[in-house]
Write a protein that holds these residues in place. Structure first.
Motif, PDB file in Angstrom:
ATOM      1  N   ARG A  99      12.574  42.188   9.543  1.00 45.43           N
ATOM      2  CA  ARG A  99      11.378  43.065   9.493  1.00 45.43           C
ATOM      3  C   ARG A  99      12.006  44.668   9.969  1.00 45.43           C
ATOM      4  NH1 ARG A  99       9.538  39.015   8.228  1.00 45.43           N
ATOM      5  NH2 ARG A  99       7.324  38.098   8.972  1.00 45.43           N
ATOM      6  N   GLY A 100      11.555  45.569   9.134  1.00 46.29           N
ATOM      7  CA  GLY A 100      12.154  46.876   9.684  1.00 46.29           C
ATOM      8  C   GLY A 100      13.430  47.425   9.612  1.00 46.29           C
ATOM      9  N   GLY A 101      14.317  46.507   8.771  1.00 48.57           N
ATOM     10  CA  GLY A 101      15.606  46.559   8.746  1.00 48.57           C
ATOM     11  C   GLY A 101      16.286  45.793  10.075  1.00 48.57           C
ATOM     12  N   ARG A 102      15.719  45.120  10.661  1.00 51.50           N
ATOM     13  CA  ARG A 102      16.121  44.390  11.893  1.00 51.50           C
ATOM     14  C   ARG A 102      16.055  42.958  11.523  1.00 51.50           C
ATOM     15  NH1 ARG A 102      13.431  45.610  17.350  1.00 51.50           N
ATOM     16  NH2 ARG A 102      15.098  44.531  18.160  1.00 51.50           N
ATOM     17  N   VAL A 103      16.985  42.108  11.764  1.00 49.62           N
ATOM     18  CA  VAL A 103      17.044  40.707  11.597  1.00 49.62           C
ATOM     19  C   VAL A 103      17.032  39.830  13.014  1.00 49.62           C
ATOM     20  CG1 VAL A 103      18.538  38.698  10.687  1.00 49.62           C
ATOM     21  CG2 VAL A 103      18.600  41.151   9.436  1.00 49.62           C
ATOM     22  N   PHE A 104      16.362  38.923  12.949  1.00 50.86           N
ATOM     23  CA  PHE A 104      15.802  38.062  14.203  1.00 50.86           C
ATOM     24  C   PHE A 104      16.366  36.528  13.811  1.00 50.86           C
ATOM     25  CE2 PHE A 104      12.927  41.357  14.201  1.00 50.86           C
ATOM     26  CZ  PHE A 104      13.049  41.955  15.610  1.00 50.86           C
ATOM     27  N   LYS A 105      17.392  36.106  14.527  1.00 50.76           N
ATOM     28  CA  LYS A 105      17.698  34.686  14.327  1.00 50.76           C
ATOM     29  C   LYS A 105      16.925  33.694  15.098  1.00 50.76           C
ATOM     30  CE  LYS A 105      22.594  35.947  13.443  1.00 50.76           C
ATOM     31  NZ  LYS A 105      24.070  35.528  13.583  1.00 50.76           N
ATOM     32  N   ILE A 106      16.592  32.590  14.552  1.00 49.91           N
ATOM     33  CA  ILE A 106      15.514  31.816  15.154  1.00 49.91           C
ATOM     34  C   ILE A 106      16.034  30.249  14.953  1.00 49.91           C
ATOM     35  CG2 ILE A 106      13.693  33.314  14.656  1.00 49.91           C
ATOM     36  CD1 ILE A 106      12.905  31.662  12.268  1.00 49.91           C
ATOM     37  N   SER A 107      15.572  29.411  15.571  1.00 49.52           N
ATOM     38  CA  SER A 107      15.921  28.145  15.606  1.00 49.52           C
ATOM     39  C   SER A 107      14.352  27.233  15.566  1.00 49.52           C
ATOM     40  CB  SER A 107      16.730  27.796  16.788  1.00 49.52           C
ATOM     41  OG  SER A 107      16.067  27.871  17.931  1.00 49.52           O
ATOM     42  N   GLU A 108      14.577  25.901  15.743  1.00 51.87           N
ATOM     43  CA  GLU A 108      13.358  25.154  15.747  1.00 51.87           C
ATOM     44  C   GLU A 108      12.717  25.455  16.908  1.00 51.87           C
ATOM     45  OE1 GLU A 108      14.600  21.018  15.308  1.00 51.87           O
ATOM     46  OE2 GLU A 108      14.666  21.250  12.871  1.00 51.87           O
ATOM     47  N   ALA A 109      13.319  25.629  17.912  1.00 52.19           N
ATOM     48  CA  ALA A 109      12.634  26.173  19.235  1.00 52.19           C
ATOM     49  C   ALA A 109      11.957  27.343  19.627  1.00 52.19           C
ATOM     50  CB  ALA A 109      13.615  25.763  20.451  1.00 52.19           C
ATOM     51  N   SER A 110      12.355  28.215  18.619  1.00 52.29           N
ATOM     52  CA  SER A 110      11.752  29.602  18.762  1.00 52.29           C
ATOM     53  C   SER A 110      10.314  29.818  18.939  1.00 52.29           C
ATOM     54  CB  SER A 110      12.543  30.367  17.646  1.00 52.29           C
ATOM     55  OG  SER A 110      13.977  30.667  17.669  1.00 52.29           O
ATOM     56  N   PHE A 111       9.631  28.898  18.450  1.00 52.46           N
ATOM     57  CA  PHE A 111       8.317  28.997  18.517  1.00 52.46           C
ATOM     58  C   PHE A 111       7.488  27.981  19.397  1.00 52.46           C
ATOM     59  CE2 PHE A 111       9.317  30.581  14.296  1.00 52.46           C
ATOM     60  CZ  PHE A 111       8.590  31.754  14.289  1.00 52.46           C
ATOM     61  N   ASP A 112       8.386  27.362  20.405  1.00 59.81           N
ATOM     62  CA  ASP A 112       7.941  26.565  21.203  1.00 59.81           C
ATOM     63  C   ASP A 112       7.050  27.468  22.342  1.00 59.81           C
ATOM     64  OD1 ASP A 112       9.076  24.316  19.637  1.00 59.81           O
ATOM     65  OD2 ASP A 112      10.461  24.078  21.326  1.00 59.81           O
ATOM     66  N   ASN A 113       5.896  26.891  22.729  1.00 60.11           N
ATOM     67  CA  ASN A 113       5.208  27.508  23.983  1.00 60.11           C
ATOM     68  C   ASN A 113       5.978  27.211  25.164  1.00 60.11           C
ATOM     69  OD1 ASN A 113       3.116  28.487  25.705  1.00 60.11           O
ATOM     70  ND2 ASN A 113       1.338  27.672  24.709  1.00 60.11           N
ATOM     71  N   PRO A 114       6.293  28.291  25.854  1.00 60.47           N
ATOM     72  CA  PRO A 114       7.081  28.120  27.229  1.00 60.47           C
ATOM     73  C   PRO A 114       6.221  27.553  28.349  1.00 60.47           C
ATOM     74  CG  PRO A 114       6.723  30.390  26.780  1.00 60.47           C
ATOM     75  CD  PRO A 114       6.139  29.605  25.497  1.00 60.47           C
ATOM     76  N   PHE A 115       4.710  27.571  28.102  1.00 62.35           N
ATOM     77  CA  PHE A 115       3.961  27.124  28.983  1.00 62.35           C
ATOM     78  C   PHE A 115       3.303  25.928  28.883  1.00 62.35           C
ATOM     79  CE2 PHE A 115       3.388  31.770  28.793  1.00 62.35           C
ATOM     80  CZ  PHE A 115       3.585  32.265  29.749  1.00 62.35           C
ATOM     81  N   VAL A 116       4.036  25.179  27.826  1.00 59.85           N
ATOM     82  CA  VAL A 116       3.627  23.827  27.371  1.00 59.85           C
ATOM     83  C   VAL A 116       4.830  22.786  27.650  1.00 59.85           C
ATOM     84  CG1 VAL A 116       2.948  22.264  25.811  1.00 59.85           C
ATOM     85  CG2 VAL A 116       1.903  24.345  25.814  1.00 59.85           C
ATOM     86  N   LYS A 117       4.411  21.689  28.496  1.00 57.48           N
ATOM     87  CA  LYS A 117       5.428  20.832  28.766  1.00 57.48           C
ATOM     88  C   LYS A 117       5.859  19.719  27.947  1.00 57.48           C
ATOM     89  CE  LYS A 117       3.904  20.431  33.707  1.00 57.48           C
ATOM     90  NZ  LYS A 117       3.342  19.252  34.601  1.00 57.48           N
ATOM     91  N   ALA A 118       7.097  19.591  27.534  1.00 59.66           N
ATOM     92  CA  ALA A 118       7.641  18.769  26.473  1.00 59.66           C
ATOM     93  C   ALA A 118       7.947  17.405  26.911  1.00 59.66           C
ATOM     94  CB  ALA A 118       8.801  19.151  25.642  1.00 59.66           C
ATOM     95  N   HIS A 119       6.998  16.345  26.862  1.00 58.26           N
ATOM     96  CA  HIS A 119       6.913  15.086  27.536  1.00 58.26           C
ATOM     97  C   HIS A 119       8.027  14.340  26.767  1.00 58.26           C
ATOM     98  CE1 HIS A 119       3.598  16.227  30.068  1.00 58.26           C
ATOM     99  NE2 HIS A 119       4.233  15.840  31.037  1.00 58.26           N
ATOM    100  N   TYR A 120       7.714  14.325  25.194  1.00 52.71           N
ATOM    101  CA  TYR A 120       8.687  13.632  24.385  1.00 52.71           C
ATOM    102  C   TYR A 120       8.777  14.421  23.134  1.00 52.71           C
ATOM    103  CZ  TYR A 120       4.325  11.633  22.558  1.00 52.71           C
ATOM    104  OH  TYR A 120       2.995  11.543  22.157  1.00 52.71           O
ATOM    105  N   PHE A 121       9.539  14.124  22.348  1.00 48.50           N
ATOM    106  CA  PHE A 121       9.892  14.824  21.174  1.00 48.50           C
ATOM    107  C   PHE A 121       9.881  13.729  19.743  1.00 48.50           C
ATOM    108  CE2 PHE A 121      12.083  17.172  24.109  1.00 48.50           C
ATOM    109  CZ  PHE A 121      11.717  18.365  23.909  1.00 48.50           C
ATOM    110  N   ALA A 122       9.169  14.143  18.572  1.00 47.00           N
ATOM    111  CA  ALA A 122       9.239  13.446  17.636  1.00 47.00           C
ATOM    112  C   ALA A 122       9.782  14.495  16.387  1.00 47.00           C
ATOM    113  CB  ALA A 122       7.649  12.974  17.224  1.00 47.00           C
ATOM    114  N   GLU A 123       9.731  14.080  15.140  1.00 54.22           N
ATOM    115  CA  GLU A 123      10.094  14.758  14.045  1.00 54.22           C
ATOM    116  C   GLU A 123       9.196  14.662  12.869  1.00 54.22           C
ATOM    117  OE1 GLU A 123      13.985  13.289  12.484  1.00 54.22           O
ATOM    118  OE2 GLU A 123      14.971  14.285  14.680  1.00 54.22           O
ATOM    119  N   THR A 124       8.873  15.761  12.200  1.00 52.07           N
ATOM    120  CA  THR A 124       7.900  15.815  11.068  1.00 52.07           C
ATOM    121  C   THR A 124       8.539  14.892  10.038  1.00 52.07           C
ATOM    122  OG1 THR A 124       8.804  17.777   9.986  1.00 52.07           O
ATOM    123  CG2 THR A 124       7.132  17.971  11.602  1.00 52.07           C
TER     124      THR A 124
END
Length: 220
Positions: A16-41
């Protein structure tokens, strides 16, 4: 502000606007939500994505689910789940929600081998089985998952037909395509599924699938 599907999936960086933001699968995780277990799509649009699950969130959803099932009169009837074991989170999610308000399913069929010891999945299979063990030790009876591949829909149809003979009603929780397979298997075997209710989700539901399910006598 927006992100594209490919960006959310971390398949390409955000530019965006000439800037590049590197992201990962965890980038959109809500930091206020606990992760009790993980699954996969399931990876239907590419590689599977890691998804975190919070037990508190499931508890909130279960309250809404209880209201819905009460309105449709399916709270106290036999229930069967035809959804996968971890890393497919849909099976354990449905079972935990049902158990939260004291209505665990009587049967759990999985299209994936619950006892697969392949290195890539063994930790997920163990987590699934430990969940059942811990629940039973805590006084909550959960069914052991049983293998029923998509080509073995007849196993599910037979269980539903028996539940209908015993109790007159049954609730089936499955994706739309598997629900259709159950109905077609019942028709092929001459089984009447009148009294069965299918709760279908997880994929597009077409009018043709609805008609196919209804042919067996079941309702959606």
């Amino acid at each position: 502000v927006f992100v594209t599907f490919e960006e959310v999936k971390a398949r390409r960086p955000i530019e965006r606007g000439g800037r590049v933001f590197k992201i990962s699968e965890a980038s959109f995780d809500n930091p206020f939500v606990k992760a009790h277990y993980f699954a996969e799509t399931g990876g239907s649009t590419g590689a599977g994505t890691r998804v975190s699950h919070e037990l508190d969130h499931l508890a909130v959803i279960s309250a809404h689910e209880l209201i819905t099932y009460t309105a449709h009169g399916v709270v106290d009837i036999p229930k069967v789940v035809w959804r996968g074991v971890l890393p497919d989170g849909s099976g354990i999610n449905n079972i935990l929600r049902l158990s939260h308000y004291g209505r665990p399913p009587q049967k759990w069929f999985s299209p994936f081998n619950p006892y697969d010891t392949a290195p890539a999945v063994v930790k997920y299979r163990l987590a699934t089985l430990f969940t059942v063990v811990i629940a039973r030790l805590s006084g909550v009876w959960l069914p052991w998952p049983k293998l029923a591949t998509v080509d073995q829909a007849g196993l599910v149809a037979e269980w539903v037909a028996q539940a209908l003979r015993d109790k007159g009603a049954c609730l089936v929780l499955a994706p739309a395509s598997r629900a259709l397979r159950v109905s077609l298997a019942a028709l092929s075997a001459g089984l009447d599924l009148t009294g069965a209710t299918f709760r279908i989700a997880g994929e597009p539901i077409t009018a043709a699938k609805i008609r196919g399910i209804a042919r067996s006598g079941a309702k959606v």
